[in-house]
Design a protein around this motif. Structure first.
Motif, PDB file in Angstrom:
ATOM      1  N   LEU A   1       1.545   0.098   6.064  1.00  0.00           N
ATOM      2  CA  LEU A   1       1.008  -1.270   5.986  1.00  0.00           C
ATOM      3  C   LEU A   1       1.472  -1.925   4.694  1.00  0.00           C
ATOM      4  N   THR A   2       1.919  -3.165   4.811  1.00  0.00           N
ATOM      5  CA  THR A   2       2.167  -4.000   3.640  1.00  0.00           C
ATOM      6  C   THR A   2       1.417  -5.297   3.900  1.00  0.00           C
TER       7      THR A   2
ATOM      8  N   LYS B   1       5.055   4.559   2.483  1.00  0.00           N
ATOM      9  CA  LYS B   1       4.943   3.121   2.229  1.00  0.00           C
ATOM     10  C   LYS B   1       5.081   2.268   3.485  1.00  0.00           C
ATOM     11  N   SER B   2       5.310   2.883   4.641  1.00  0.00           N
ATOM     12  CA  SER B   2       5.594   2.079   5.841  1.00  0.00           C
ATOM     13  C   SER B   2       4.369   1.831   6.714  1.00  0.00           C
TER      14      SER B   2
ATOM     15  N   TRP C   1       0.851  -1.203   0.000  1.00  0.00           N
ATOM     16  CA  TRP C   1       0.000   0.000   0.000  1.00  0.00           C
ATOM     17  C   TRP C   1       0.880   1.244   0.000  1.00  0.00           C
TER      18      TRP C   1
HETATM   19 MG   LIG Z   1       4.579  -0.828   2.515  1.00  0.00          MG
END
Ligand SMILES: [Mg+2]
Ligand SMILES: O=C(O)/C=C/C(=O)CC(=O)CC(=O)O
Ligand SMILES: [Ca+2]
Length: 404
Positions: free
Chosen positions: A245-246, A242-243, A223
């Motif tokens: 949620l993946t 970008k940190s 995400w």
């Molecule tokens: Mg991410």
């Protein structure tokens, strides 16, 4: 006759979870106990119950993955025997649970998380949008697989709500940044590779050792908040954009399941430096077909076989400076995009930076994600006897931002 016909278990003809797949995951039932399971047809096989091995009762795949490739292969061979030889039916059948009756959890304890940028089509598209005054590919792009270190603690299992991040945003025409919920929330359709066997600090992992270290493959949705990203990324790269949620799929498909999916990657020109040159070895291009759905509607089909850098090259590059691997390391391919507009793995590409809204079948349009949207990635690869193996799915629903 497909390979699946050999099981005593009644497997649906078109199952992506046939004997050629045998993916690992972590599940719980009503007891709440988390343990390792293997997906087979519409079932999950309780590995702790059937083997009695406590490595499968730890609540993550890490301890099993750390045992290394011989142990992985030995269990895969045993599983195949158990599911095909009717002599084992009495032992195995009571340990099968309906997949609809269990809850899947994050399958691995994520050690380090690295995200690459290895689709030429994606990189050129993003380059054109983020750096319109420069050539689409940076001068290093064809010499090394570009990547960055991400935030392993926010890698979560499919289904985890996607809370819209808030942060600083500034478009070039603004005088100063403003703070608020991201207005350019996006996906990145990627394939992830999970490290099982660690490596020693100071010793690079050569291309040919890829399969000794990598346990399996999952789906990744990285995400991304494009407005936060565009303002923050110079010069050190992605950070808060970008940190937050993946998401990963709950099933990790063993590398051994991809025998039929191996393909030659696209020709690399210029020839890479020797530690990245796979022309005389066994290249690790993989024919994985990804599908992206928004609220159930198919909007894109990114082709993984066109990735310029393979996961073996990514691993060789990631360790060439002597950086060591840990069990549970996850490295993602980078957004997968093909040359066609219906093969793009992100909304920033699908809507061309928001300028060309995507038209949906209900007559509505979309540039970036709205609260309530559900994005689901699925993927399959060729298996034995004309079958297809499934990587399962990774899904997430967008929830409104929580302001500080
Ligand atoms: Mg991410
Ligand atoms: O080109 C840029 O500045 C940014 C690129 C990305 O956002 C892509 C990224 O995170 C890596 C990838 O998924 O391909
Ligand atoms: Ca990414």
């Amino acid at each position: 006759m497909t390979a699946n016909a050999q099981s005593w278990l009644d497997l649906p003809d078109d199952t992506g979870f046939g004997l050629g797949n045998l993916p690992y995951g972590v599940f719980s039932d009503a007891s709440g106990r988390r343990r390792t399971g293997v997906g087979i047809g519409d079932f999950v096989l309780d590995l702790h119950a059937v083997t009695g091995d406590d490595v499968h009762a730890t609540g993550s795949l890490n301890a099993f993955m750390a045992r290394g490739p011989e142990a992985w292969q030995a269990l895969r061979t045993e599983l195949t025997t158990w599911l095909t030889d009717a002599a084992h039916r009495e032992k195995v059948e009571p340990r099968l649970l309906a997949r609809t009756d269990v809850t899947m959890h994050l399958p691995i304890e994520v050690a380090d998380y690295v995200d690459f940028y290895s689709s030429q089509h994606h990189a050129e598209n993003l380059g054109r949008m983020f750096r319109p005054d420069s050539p689409p590919l940076t001068p290093n792009w064809k010499h090394l697989p570009i990547g960055y270190h991400g935030r392993s603690g926010t890698v979560q299992v499919s289904g985890t709500p996607v809370v819209r991040p808030a942060g600083q945003r500034k478009v070039p025409s603004d005088d100063a940044p403003t703070f608020g919920p991201s207005q350019r929330l996006d996906i990145e359709a990627e394939i992830g590779f999970v490290v099982g066997t660690p490596s020693e600090l100071g010793r690079p992992v050569p291309l040919g050792d890829f399969a000794d270290h990598v346990f399996g493959v999952c789906l990744v949705n990285d995400w991304s908040a494009r407005d936060l990203q565009a303002w923050e990324y110079v010069p050190l790269g992605p950070f808060l954009g970008k940190s937050f949620l993946t998401s990963v799929s709950p099933w990790v498909v063993p590398l051994a399941a991809f025998g039929e999916a191996r393909v030659n990657p696209p020709a690399r020109d210029p020839k890479p430096l020797p530690y990245l040159d796979d022309t005389d070895g066994e290249p690790w291009g993989l024919d994985i077909a990804i599908e992206v759905r928004l609220n159930g509607e198919l909007i894109s089909c990114p082709p993984f076989d066109l990735m310029y850098w393979t996961p073996a090259q990514q691993l060789a590059h990631m360790t060439v400076n002597g950086a060591s691997l840990r069990t549970g390391d996850l490295f993602a391919s980078g957004t997968v995009s093909g040359p066609r507009s219906d093969q793009r793995g992100s909304f920033i590409e699908l809507s061309w930076g928001g300028k060309e809204p995507l038209e949906l079948s209900d007559g509505s349009t979309r540039t970036f994600l709205e609260d309530g949207d559900v994005v689901t990635l699925t993927a399959t690869a060729p298996g034995a006897g004309g079958s297809r193996i499934s990587l399962g799915e990774v899904t997430g629903r967008i929830e409104p931002a929580t302001m500080p």
